[in-house]
Design a protein around this motif. Structure first.
Motif, mmCIF file in Angstrom:
data_model
loop_
_atom_site.group_PDB
_atom_site.id
_atom_site.type_symbol
_atom_site.label_atom_id
_atom_site.label_comp_id
_atom_site.label_asym_id
_atom_site.label_seq_id
_atom_site.Cartn_x
_atom_site.Cartn_y
_atom_site.Cartn_z
ATOM 1 N N GLY A 181 51.631 57.225 -77.189
ATOM 2 C CA GLY A 181 52.160 58.356 -76.550
ATOM 3 C C GLY A 181 53.311 59.064 -77.168
ATOM 4 N N ARG A 182 53.815 58.296 -78.186
ATOM 5 C CA ARG A 182 54.662 59.239 -79.108
ATOM 6 C C ARG A 182 53.803 59.981 -80.070
ATOM 7 N NH1 ARG A 182 60.181 56.942 -82.164
ATOM 8 N NH2 ARG A 182 60.287 56.359 -79.898
ATOM 9 N N ALA A 183 52.785 59.671 -80.459
ATOM 10 C CA ALA A 183 51.837 60.350 -81.217
ATOM 11 C C ALA A 183 51.299 61.774 -80.656
ATOM 12 C CB ALA A 183 50.561 59.752 -81.792
ATOM 13 N N ALA A 184 50.997 61.200 -79.396
ATOM 14 C CA ALA A 184 50.434 62.419 -78.460
ATOM 15 C C ALA A 184 51.342 63.701 -78.203
ATOM 16 C CB ALA A 184 50.032 61.979 -76.933
ATOM 17 N N GLY A 185 52.782 62.941 -77.845
ATOM 18 C CA GLY A 185 53.745 64.069 -77.819
ATOM 19 C C GLY A 185 54.241 64.812 -78.887
ATOM 20 N N ARG A 186 54.249 64.239 -80.104
ATOM 21 C CA ARG A 186 54.444 64.704 -81.423
ATOM 22 C C ARG A 186 53.340 66.038 -81.524
ATOM 23 N NH1 ARG A 186 52.848 64.397 -86.760
ATOM 24 N NH2 ARG A 186 54.138 64.827 -88.248
ATOM 25 N N ASN A 187 52.037 65.604 -81.234
ATOM 26 C CA ASN A 187 51.088 66.537 -81.482
ATOM 27 C C ASN A 187 50.681 67.517 -80.433
ATOM 28 O OD1 ASN A 187 49.633 65.793 -84.413
ATOM 29 N ND2 ASN A 187 49.941 63.744 -83.550
ATOM 30 N N ALA A 188 51.534 67.520 -79.343
ATOM 31 C CA ALA A 188 51.252 68.504 -78.247
ATOM 32 C C ALA A 188 51.357 69.890 -78.707
ATOM 33 C CB ALA A 188 52.253 68.096 -77.169
ATOM 34 N N VAL A 189 52.259 70.026 -79.810
ATOM 35 C CA VAL A 189 52.709 71.270 -80.515
ATOM 36 C C VAL A 189 51.334 71.865 -80.903
ATOM 37 C CG1 VAL A 189 53.075 70.552 -82.746
ATOM 38 C CG2 VAL A 189 53.977 72.563 -81.797
ATOM 39 N N ARG A 190 50.268 71.144 -81.153
ATOM 40 C CA ARG A 190 49.120 71.948 -81.736
ATOM 41 C C ARG A 190 48.405 72.756 -80.743
ATOM 42 N NH1 ARG A 190 48.626 69.685 -86.770
ATOM 43 N NH2 ARG A 190 49.425 67.698 -87.049
ATOM 44 N N LEU A 191 48.633 72.255 -79.425
ATOM 45 C CA LEU A 191 47.875 72.924 -78.187
ATOM 46 C C LEU A 191 48.629 74.374 -78.172
ATOM 47 C CD1 LEU A 191 47.506 70.054 -75.614
ATOM 48 C CD2 LEU A 191 45.970 70.899 -77.310
ATOM 49 N N LEU A 192 49.552 74.687 -78.714
ATOM 50 C CA LEU A 192 50.179 75.926 -78.743
ATOM 51 C C LEU A 192 49.420 77.059 -79.267
ATOM 52 C CD1 LEU A 192 53.934 75.332 -79.036
ATOM 53 C CD2 LEU A 192 52.614 75.887 -77.075
ATOM 54 N N ASN A 193 48.476 76.436 -80.180
ATOM 55 C CA ASN A 193 47.311 77.461 -80.898
ATOM 56 C C ASN A 193 46.741 78.135 -79.704
ATOM 57 O OD1 ASN A 193 47.908 77.215 -83.928
ATOM 58 N ND2 ASN A 193 47.159 74.876 -83.441
ATOM 59 N N ALA A 194 46.458 77.725 -78.638
ATOM 60 C CA ALA A 194 45.798 78.466 -77.667
ATOM 61 C C ALA A 194 46.289 79.713 -77.270
ATOM 62 C CB ALA A 194 45.501 77.560 -76.653
ATOM 63 N N PHE A 195 47.877 79.749 -77.451
ATOM 64 C CA PHE A 195 48.476 80.941 -76.977
ATOM 65 C C PHE A 195 49.036 81.957 -78.224
ATOM 66 C CE2 PHE A 195 49.187 77.407 -74.170
ATOM 67 C CZ PHE A 195 48.581 77.816 -73.170
ATOM 68 N N THR A 196 49.392 81.248 -79.641
ATOM 69 C CA THR A 196 49.818 82.097 -80.415
ATOM 70 C C THR A 196 49.619 81.237 -81.837
ATOM 71 O OG1 THR A 196 51.923 83.094 -81.345
ATOM 72 C CG2 THR A 196 52.087 81.081 -80.099
ATOM 73 N N LEU A 197 49.885 81.946 -82.756
ATOM 74 C CA LEU A 197 49.512 81.349 -84.205
ATOM 75 C C LEU A 197 50.932 81.111 -84.801
ATOM 76 C CD1 LEU A 197 46.409 83.156 -85.673
ATOM 77 C CD2 LEU A 197 46.698 80.779 -84.757
ATOM 78 N N LEU A 198 51.736 82.232 -83.999
ATOM 79 C CA LEU A 198 53.420 81.873 -84.911
ATOM 80 C C LEU A 198 54.132 80.696 -84.477
ATOM 81 C CD1 LEU A 198 55.352 83.550 -86.324
ATOM 82 C CD2 LEU A 198 56.155 84.665 -84.219
ATOM 83 N N VAL A 199 54.448 80.379 -83.445
ATOM 84 C CA VAL A 199 54.799 79.075 -83.151
ATOM 85 C C VAL A 199 54.689 77.829 -83.846
ATOM 86 C CG1 VAL A 199 55.714 77.622 -81.060
ATOM 87 C CG2 VAL A 199 55.529 80.293 -80.449
ATOM 88 N N PRO A 200 53.558 77.453 -83.798
ATOM 89 C CA PRO A 200 53.210 76.146 -84.725
ATOM 90 C C PRO A 200 53.644 76.556 -86.211
ATOM 91 C CG PRO A 200 51.342 76.772 -83.231
ATOM 92 C CD PRO A 200 52.196 77.853 -83.206
ATOM 93 N N MET A 201 53.478 77.611 -86.626
ATOM 94 C CA MET A 201 53.801 77.705 -88.083
ATOM 95 C C MET A 201 55.426 77.573 -88.166
ATOM 96 S SD MET A 201 51.153 78.153 -90.111
ATOM 97 C CE MET A 201 52.164 78.552 -91.617
ATOM 98 N N VAL A 202 56.216 78.140 -87.325
ATOM 99 C CA VAL A 202 57.461 78.039 -87.066
ATOM 100 C C VAL A 202 57.890 76.553 -87.129
ATOM 101 C CG1 VAL A 202 59.605 78.352 -86.108
ATOM 102 C CG2 VAL A 202 57.975 80.156 -86.380
ATOM 103 N N PHE A 203 57.276 75.696 -86.390
ATOM 104 C CA PHE A 203 57.353 74.399 -86.187
ATOM 105 C C PHE A 203 57.241 73.603 -87.546
ATOM 106 C CE2 PHE A 203 57.296 72.991 -81.572
ATOM 107 C CZ PHE A 203 57.817 74.049 -81.180
#
Length: 248
Positions: A181-203
Motif C-alpha cells: 500500500g505504501r509503495a502504491a501511494g509513493r508511486n501514484a505520482v508516476r500516473l501524473l505522466n498522463a497529464f503533464t511531464l512537468l509535475v513528476p520532474m519537480v517531484f
C-alpha cells in the motif's frame, strides 16, 4: 549471524556472534540483557540465546560500563539525486522492452505510418487520429510502470532492478521494508505522466535539496531511499517486547 542488543530501552548493533559471546564471557554484557537476530519473532535474553556463555570465573562480574556500541538510529546514508537518476535510466531501459512490444501489438506502429502518410493532406486530422490511438496505449503503459515500481519496491529486495544495479533501496522512516500500500501511494505520482511531464520532474528534483534527499513522493509516503542493497544490509531489530518490558 548479526545480533542486536537491547540496553536501557535502546537498541545497539548489529554485532557479530563471536563479539557477543566474548562480551558475555568478560561481563561486558549480562545474560539478562535482550538480544535479537534475523529470523526471531521477538527479543530474548542473551543468556537464553547463548546459554553456554558465562563469565570465566565463578564470581559475579561487576556491572558493565555504559555500552559504547553502534546505536541503530545512527543517520543512514541517503541516496542522492544522481544515484536515483541512474536507477531511473536503467529501469526505463528495462521497461522499454515490454513497452515497445505492447505498443506495437496495440497498433502504435500502424498509427505512426498513417500519421506520416496523412500529414501532407490534413495535419490536424492526422494528429487527432494518432492521438486517439496513442492515448489508451499510454494509459496501459502507465499502469504497467506503476505495478512494476510498486511490486519491486515492496518486495524483499526493496528496490527495482535499476535501484539494485546502483545499490540503493526504498525503506520507511525506520529503515524497514515498505508495504504494498505504501509503495502504491509513493508511486501514484508516476500516473501524473498522463497529464503533464512537468509535475513528476519537480517531484524528483526536490530530492536534490531536501535534508534526507527525499522527493515529494517520499515526503508524502514517509519513505527514504538509502544507499545499500537490502540483501547486503542487516535488517533493523523489531520494536517488540519481551516479558512486557522492552520496547525501544
Amino acid at each position: 549471524m548479526q545480533v542486536w542488543i537491547g540496553r536501557n530501552g535502546e537498541r545497539f548493533g548489529p554485532y557479530g556472534e563471536d563479539e557477543v559471546r566474548q562480551w558475555l564471557r568478560d561481563g561486558t554484557c549480562r545474560p539478562e540483557e535482550l538480544g535479537w537476530y534475523e529470523g526471531m519473532t521477538d527479543w530474548r535474553p542473551l543468556g537464553e540465546l547463548f546459554p553456554d556463555e558465562r563469565p570465566a570465573s565463578g564470581a559475579v562480574p561487576p556491572p558493565p560500563p555504559p555500552f559504547m556500541g553502534v546505536h541503530e538510529t545512527a543517520e543512514p546514508e541517503y541516496a542522492g539525486f544522481w544515484l536515483r537518476f541512474g536507477a531511473w535510466v536503467i529501469d526505463y531501459l528495462i521497461l522499454m522492452v515490454p513497452f515497445t512490444a505492447i505498443s506495437l501489438s496495440m497498433g502504435l506502429g500502424a498509427a505512426m505510418t498513417r500519421l506520416f502518410a496523412e500529414m501532407e493532406k490534413d495535419q490536424t486530422a492526422a494528429i487527432t487520429a494518432y492521438a486517439a490511438t496513442a492515448q489508451p496505449i499510454t494509459y496501459v503503459l502507465l499502469v504497467i510502470g506503476f505495478v512494476y515500481y510498486a511490486f519491486f519496491e515492496s518486495s524483499k529486495w526493496q528496490a527495482t532492478p535499476g535501484k539494485m544495479a546502483v545499490g540503493i533501496r526504498v525503506t520507511d522512516t525506520e529503515g524497514r521494508r515498505i508495504s504494498v500500500g505504501r509503495a502504491a501511494g509513493r508511486n501514484a505520482v508516476r500516473l501524473l505522466n498522463a497529464f503533464t511531464l512537468l509535475v513528476p520532474m519537480v517531484f524528483y528534483v526536490v530530492a536534490a535539496f531536501t535534508q534526507r534527499k527525499q522527493g515529494v513522493h517520499d515526503l508524502l509516503a514517509s519513505t527514504y531511499v538509502l544507499v545499500g542493497r537490502a540483501d547486503k544490509v542487516a535488517s533493523p531489530a523489531p520494536r517488540g517486547r519481551t516479558g512486557g518490558s522492552f520496547d525501544a
